[in-house]
Design a protein around this motif. Sequence first.
Motif, short mmCIF file in Angstrom:
data_model
loop_
_atom_site.label_atom_id
_atom_site.label_comp_id
_atom_site.label_asym_id
_atom_site.label_seq_id
_atom_site.Cartn_x
_atom_site.Cartn_y
_atom_site.Cartn_z
N SER A 166 -3.86 -3.90 0.99
CA SER A 166 -3.55 -4.33 -0.16
C SER A 166 -4.04 -5.56 -0.32
N LYS A 170 -4.52 -2.12 -4.41
CA LYS A 170 -4.54 -1.49 -3.18
C LYS A 170 -5.69 -0.67 -3.30
N ASP A 210 -1.74 -2.35 -8.21
CA ASP A 210 -0.20 -2.34 -7.80
C ASP A 210 0.64 -3.22 -8.54
#
Length: 109
Positions: free
Chosen positions: A80, A61, A54
């Motif tokens: 996440s 994630k 990410d």
Amino acid sequence: MFNFFKKDRDKANKATDKNVFYSEKNALVIYFKCSKCGEMFRSYLRKGYDFITDYDNGGYKIDKEYIGSKCFNKIHLTASFDRNYKLVDFSLDNGEVISKKEWEDSNNG
């Protein structure tokens, strides 16, 4: 003393209050069951392979979809993590998180 930010902090930590992912060697494991038929799943998510970098938040994630053998209900997992694989937020649509013990008990008896 009254804390004005407590309500917002509680809301943000709601997802991380429960032990959702278990660390095993170089993977995170999640146990869950289908909300429609009750079929149980164990998913190993390997660090460095199954996680998506990410770049916006500097972490990782997960975006996975599962379909069991008992019904065609699609279970959608999104999560996440920070750069140390500590859970920041997660959601599990059409499924319910269960404990490792609950999964082991159902598969040993």
